[in-house]
Write a protein that holds these residues in place. Structure first.
Motif, PDB file in Angstrom:
ATOM      1  N   UNK A  85       0.510  -1.478   0.168  1.00  0.00           N
ATOM      2  CA  UNK A  85       0.361   0.184   0.159  1.00  0.00           C
ATOM      3  C   UNK A  85       0.941   1.551   0.095  1.00  0.00           C
ATOM      4  N   UNK A 115      -9.157   5.101   1.805  1.00  0.00           N
ATOM      5  CA  UNK A 115      -8.314   3.850   1.455  1.00  0.00           C
ATOM      6  C   UNK A 115      -6.875   4.529   0.140  1.00  0.00           C
ATOM      7  N   UNK A 116      -5.982   4.519   0.747  1.00  0.00           N
ATOM      8  CA  UNK A 116      -5.141   4.374  -0.277  1.00  0.00           C
ATOM      9  C   UNK A 116      -4.477   3.585  -1.065  1.00  0.00           C
ATOM     10  N   UNK A 150      -2.436   1.156  -4.732  1.00  0.00           N
ATOM     11  CA  UNK A 150      -1.356  -0.004  -4.215  1.00  0.00           C
ATOM     12  C   UNK A 150      -0.583   0.376  -4.877  1.00  0.00           C
ATOM     13  N   UNK A 176      -2.225  -3.050 -12.890  1.00  0.00           N
ATOM     14  CA  UNK A 176      -3.298  -3.387 -12.026  1.00  0.00           C
ATOM     15  C   UNK A 176      -4.297  -4.642 -13.785  1.00  0.00           C
ATOM     16  N   UNK A 177      -3.663  -5.836 -13.328  1.00  0.00           N
ATOM     17  CA  UNK A 177      -4.357  -6.424 -14.600  1.00  0.00           C
ATOM     18  C   UNK A 177      -3.452  -6.598 -15.545  1.00  0.00           C
ATOM     19  N   UNK A 178      -2.422  -5.934 -15.482  1.00  0.00           N
ATOM     20  CA  UNK A 178      -1.948  -6.207 -16.618  1.00  0.00           C
ATOM     21  C   UNK A 178      -0.152  -7.349 -16.464  1.00  0.00           C
ATOM     22  N   UNK A 179       0.133  -8.296 -15.339  1.00  0.00           N
ATOM     23  CA  UNK A 179       0.821  -8.782 -14.401  1.00  0.00           C
ATOM     24  C   UNK A 179       0.037  -9.997 -14.246  1.00  0.00           C
ATOM     25  N   UNK A 226       0.844 -12.179 -11.198  1.00  0.00           N
ATOM     26  CA  UNK A 226       1.177 -12.687 -10.077  1.00  0.00           C
ATOM     27  C   UNK A 226       0.855 -13.710  -9.180  1.00  0.00           C
ATOM     28  N   UNK A 227      -0.544 -12.905  -9.098  1.00  0.00           N
ATOM     29  CA  UNK A 227      -1.244 -13.809  -9.082  1.00  0.00           C
ATOM     30  C   UNK A 227      -1.335 -15.372  -9.409  1.00  0.00           C
ATOM     31  N   UNK A 254       3.519 -11.370  -3.512  1.00  0.00           N
ATOM     32  CA  UNK A 254       1.903 -11.112  -3.067  1.00  0.00           C
ATOM     33  C   UNK A 254       2.099 -11.423  -1.688  1.00  0.00           C
ATOM     34  N   UNK A 275      -5.559 -13.519   5.086  1.00  0.00           N
ATOM     35  CA  UNK A 275      -6.933 -14.319   4.830  1.00  0.00           C
ATOM     36  C   UNK A 275      -5.525 -15.415   4.181  1.00  0.00           C
ATOM     37  N   UNK A 276      -4.187 -15.607   4.078  1.00  0.00           N
ATOM     38  CA  UNK A 276      -3.590 -16.133   3.291  1.00  0.00           C
ATOM     39  C   UNK A 276      -2.667 -17.302   4.425  1.00  0.00           C
ATOM     40  N   UNK A 290      -8.104  -4.682  -1.246  1.00  0.00           N
ATOM     41  CA  UNK A 290      -6.435  -5.346  -1.415  1.00  0.00           C
ATOM     42  C   UNK A 290      -6.633  -6.833  -0.999  1.00  0.00           C
ATOM     43  N   UNK A 330      -7.343 -19.327  -2.809  1.00  0.00           N
ATOM     44  CA  UNK A 330      -5.441 -19.330  -3.555  1.00  0.00           C
ATOM     45  C   UNK A 330      -6.548 -19.349  -5.200  1.00  0.00           C
ATOM     46  N   UNK A 388      -5.787 -12.090 -11.252  1.00  0.00           N
ATOM     47  CA  UNK A 388      -5.323 -11.334 -12.073  1.00  0.00           C
ATOM     48  C   UNK A 388      -6.423 -10.630 -13.178  1.00  0.00           C
ATOM     49  N   UNK A 440      -9.331  -8.099 -13.261  1.00  0.00           N
ATOM     50  CA  UNK A 440      -8.322  -7.234 -13.106  1.00  0.00           C
ATOM     51  C   UNK A 440      -8.301  -6.803 -14.566  1.00  0.00           C
ATOM     52  N   UNK A 441      -8.201  -7.699 -15.206  1.00  0.00           N
ATOM     53  CA  UNK A 441      -7.594  -7.132 -16.926  1.00  0.00           C
ATOM     54  C   UNK A 441      -8.964  -6.912 -17.406  1.00  0.00           C
TER      55      UNK A 441
END
Lengths: 646, 163
Positions: free
Chosen positions: A548, A565-566, A568, A574-577, A579-580, A612, A622-623, B12, B47, B54, B57-58
């Protein structure tokens, strides 16, 4: 916070250094072997073992090394390396692989999947490194002589002789023995370059005498040769170079090596005297640049003139059309294999001198000489003939090499300092929809269902996925291939699973699956849907991970919205990677490693989730909830974590 | 019988609400609405939902609709998504009973079955109504977990109605 993994460009290099390179078979006399053993002070080594690592001239190079290769348009390009493979003599290779397997038109598996699993399990036991390159290298390395491709047919055959004890007659004898061997009908012996390495004790023998011997070899047997001085400064310079014995070992060879562990302490390396090391580098460089490359260039020119151009000409086309339509009455001749210029359906091969086999060799050699565009056009041309003849295994293999040569051509630098241009949309669309997808479907169908050899299909999946990944990361165009790459890796994993389960070798988790899942995770992690010119936007995320943004400080007395809410730091990408997605695949790989009880690999791989997730401690996020996948992995790692910390 | 995992994910990536249930349309099991995900899949579902963000968001910029439809699949689990104006995501993961793919036996690609996309769309719309009502509560802060039993009950009613 960089994601660790084998770079796609490194995987491309592995392909060029282990599959698409000339094979040179080494035939040596006992005396030459003894000479090498004396110099290296090791009675358990053979000359082949000493020479083998020097095939990789990227690692064992000479100063200012450069190889000049001219293509058919006489455009000369200079390359910093030209790797070759040194292997056992062809008769030996053919005997080891038991030709009977291939005799009745059946194809033997390329490698043993269970042996590969066993090898990697052994390697992963105490390893803290990524094993993908090991796996990929092993899948690529094969010295099996195949009937449908000529990549493993030796380009040159080198006799290594000892000047003091061996004579011209000995070389003649070796040559006659080699020529008289009953080679399979698809192997063309007249294309093999014969050369000799004359080893001599430089302390006793003068170089002029050796030159005379070399001259005799040339006049009597028409065999070129190189002098190999031994024992140069052996007393004055005791320095030795450590070389690995495991270089270019196939899966079977390495399994054999593991099961025959000798009592020697350092069983995986040999020690070559420094001056012999320098001599070998220099002599092999000279041989490659002055003898082998010109020979291959000349052969390619001859085949192009005599076989390919007539075929492309209008009369050649008319002839092939007439053969196609009016050749129905000689099926019995073809089946019995008496007509050498047609496809032998019974034993499933083309005769060595048939135009199809020669053109295939021409394409393969062009690929070895890095003329990828020419190789592609040649494969494309010959594929049609194979299809007409219903030579399915040849079609499948040619389709695979069409894809490989095309992708290599697209990613080949224009010059040593100029990157290739990004292909336009239409080219990319054509590559994907007209070439890669239909060819892959076709070739895997042939390998898996027509010939029941999954291993060839697995190799194709892995190679094509890697080349696509390389192209994707080089031009930053993951949206073209992302799904294909994942699909091909998954298909390879599924085929491996199916084989291991059906053969009863493994029923639960296995290393190969873990490694492939890890690779998918890596492929997703480096899939940046951001144009190359905007790559800077990724830097904050790659540097700090996703976090954040810190709010700007408010002036004293100013209003501060504490509920704001700041955003990230990945807001603009956003949506261009992916990583998740990558983390998900890494998680799947981690589960495999956990079930295999390998904390070292789990600990290493957890670091790739850092972008991530916070993996250094158990948080309240949560994870890390009780019973969740990541929490269980973290608790599994705790003992290993402590061990590493201590 | 299909099992579902519905989650509302905050800005988040934090889950605000989670619910596992099975289709009420199929023949009733011992406990109606009880999900039939295996323990391994249950562990992974959050998960899987997270990894689909991803793609959410895309694709959220490619359509004017809030409902994004089926956007992802992972080892036989399919994922449908819905995005709110406040960038909160509704994710619905469900298994594919006709597929042989399973996370328990390694993952493969492929598999297909017919699902009623419109009923999922209705479910998302009604769930969005409920979420907006919860958001109007002055005691509720954005990105806080939705722990109200009333909200949970109403979501279950909506799930029973459409899925």
């Amino acid at each position: 916070m960089a994601i660790e993994g084998v770079q796609p460009s490194a995987a491309r290099q592995l392909l060029l250094q282990h599959t698409l390179l000339p094979l040179i078979s080494i035939h040596l006399t006992l005396n030459a072997d003894a000479l090498f053993q004396t110099e290296c002070n090791d009675t358990l080594i053979s000359t082949l073992l000493v020479l083998r690592p020097y095939g990789n001239n990227a690692r064992y190079s000479v100063p200012n090394q450069s190889y000049r290769i001219a293509n058919l348009q006489l455009i000369t390009r200079t390359y910093g390396l030209f790797p070759v493979r040194f292997d056992a003599p062809l008769p030996e290779l053919l005997t080891v692989h038991n030709l009977a397997e291939d005799k009745k038109g059946e194809i033997a598996p390329l490698f043993s999947i269970s042996s590969l699993e066993q090898l990697l399990k052994h390697a992963s036991a105490n390893s803290r490194t990524d094993l993908y390159s090991d796996m990929f290298r092993k899948v690529l390395t094969s010295n099996r002589i195949l009937l449908f491709d000529t990549l493993n047919h030796p380009v040159a055959h080198i006799f290594v002789v000892d000047y003091a004890t061996d004579s011209v007659e000995t070389v003649r004898q070796l040559l006659v023995e080699f020529r008289n061997f009953a080679f399979p009908r698809y192997f063309q012996i007249s294309d093999v370059l014969f050369h000799a390495f004359v080893a001599f004790d430089s302390r006793i023998v003068a170089e002029t005498e050796v030159r005379r011997f070399q001259e005799e070899l040339r006049t009597a047997l028409s065999v070129g040769s190189s002098a190999l001085p031994m024992f140069l400064g052996v007393d004055s310079d005791p320095l030795k170079v450590r070389m690995s014995k495991l270089v270019d070992m196939t899966i079977q060879e390495q399994v054999q090596h593991l099961s025959l562990q000798h009592t020697a302490e350092d069983n995986e390396s040999i020690h070559v005297p420094k001056l012999l090391d320098m001599t070998l580098r220099l002599k092999i460089y000279e041989f490659l640049s002055k003898v082998l490359i010109p020979y291959m260039e000349q052969k390619i020119r001859v085949w192009d003139d005599l076989v390919l151009l007539p075929k492309k000409s209008i009369t050649g086309r008319l002839f092939s059309v007439s053969r196609k339509f009016f050749n129905n009455n000689n099926n019995d001749v073809t089946a019995s294999g008496t007509s050498p210029n047609t496809f032998n359906h019974q034993d499933n091969y083309y005769y060595r001198s048939s135009p199809e086999q020669v053109i295939r060799k021409l394409a393969d050699w062009s690929l070895m000489l890095k003329d990828f565009k020419y190789a592609y056009s040649t494969y494309d041309l010959i594929k049609k003939d194979y299809t007409n003849d219903k030579a399915w295994v040849y079609v499948a293999s040619t389709q695979e090499l069409c894809i490989i040569s095309l992708l290599l051509a697209q990613t080949q630098p224009l010059a040593s300092d100029t990157l290739p241009l990004i292909p336009d949309r239409n080219t990319l669309r054509k590559i994907r929809h007209d070439i890669i997808e239909p060819y892959m479907d076709n070739l895997t169908y042939t390998f898996k269902l027509r010939f029941n050899v999954k291993t060839y299909a697995i190799r194709s999946y892995l190679i094509v996925a890697e080349l696509l990944l390389n192209m994707s990361s080089m031009f930053s165009i993951p949206w073209w291939w992302d799904d294909l790459i994942e699909g091909y890796f998954l298909k390879a994993a599924t085929d491996i699973d199916a084989h291991l389960i059906s053969s009863g070798a493994v029923s639960g988790p296995h290393v190969l699956r873990a490694i492939i899942y890890e690779r998918i995770g890596y492929a997703k992690a480096i899939a940046y849907y951001v144009p190359l010119e905007a790559a800077d936007l990724l830097q904050p995320v790659l540097k700090e991970g996703v976090c954040v943004q810190v709010p700007e400080e408010v002036e004293e007395g100013g209003y501060e919205n504490s509920a704001k809410i700041m955003p990230q730091n990945d807001n603009c990408i956003s949506g261009r990677t992916r990583f998740r997605k990558s983390a998900m695949w890494y998680l799947m790989a981690l589960w495999e490693w956990r079930d295999l009880d390998n904390p070292h690999q789990v600990l290493r791989l957890l670091q790739n989730l850092k972008i991530r997730f916070n993996v250094d401690e158990v948080t309240k996020n949560w994870y890390d909830r009780q019973g969740m996948a990541l929490e269980s992995l973290k608790s599994f790692c705790l003992p290993a974590n402590r061990e590493q910390a201590s | 019988m299909s099992s579902y995992y519905f989650t509302i994910i905050g800005t988040r990536d934090n889950p605000l609400y989670e619910l596992e249930f099975s289709s009420f349309k199929a023949p009733a099991s011992l406990i109606p609405g009880e999900s039939h995900f295996t323990a391994k899949v249950k562990e992974l579902l959050p998960f899987i939902a997270n990894s689909s963000l991803d793609l959410v968001e895309d694709s959220q910029w490619l359509t004017p609709n809030f409902n994004l439809g089926r956007i992802d699949s992972f080892g036989g689990i399919w994922v449908n998504a819905f995005v709110t104006q406040g960038n909160v995501k509704f994710i619905l993961c469900y298994d594919n009973p006709n597929s042989n793919n399973s996370l328990d036996n390694g993952i493969s690609s492929g598999g297909s079955t017919k699902y009623d996309e419109s009923s999922m769309k209705h479910f998302f719309n009604d769930a969005y109504d409920l979420y907006v009502k919860a958001l109007l509560n002055p005691f509720y802060g954005a990105n806080d977990p939705l722990v109200s039993p009333d909200f949970d009950y109403k979501i279950k009613i909506v799930a029973k109605k459409y899925l």
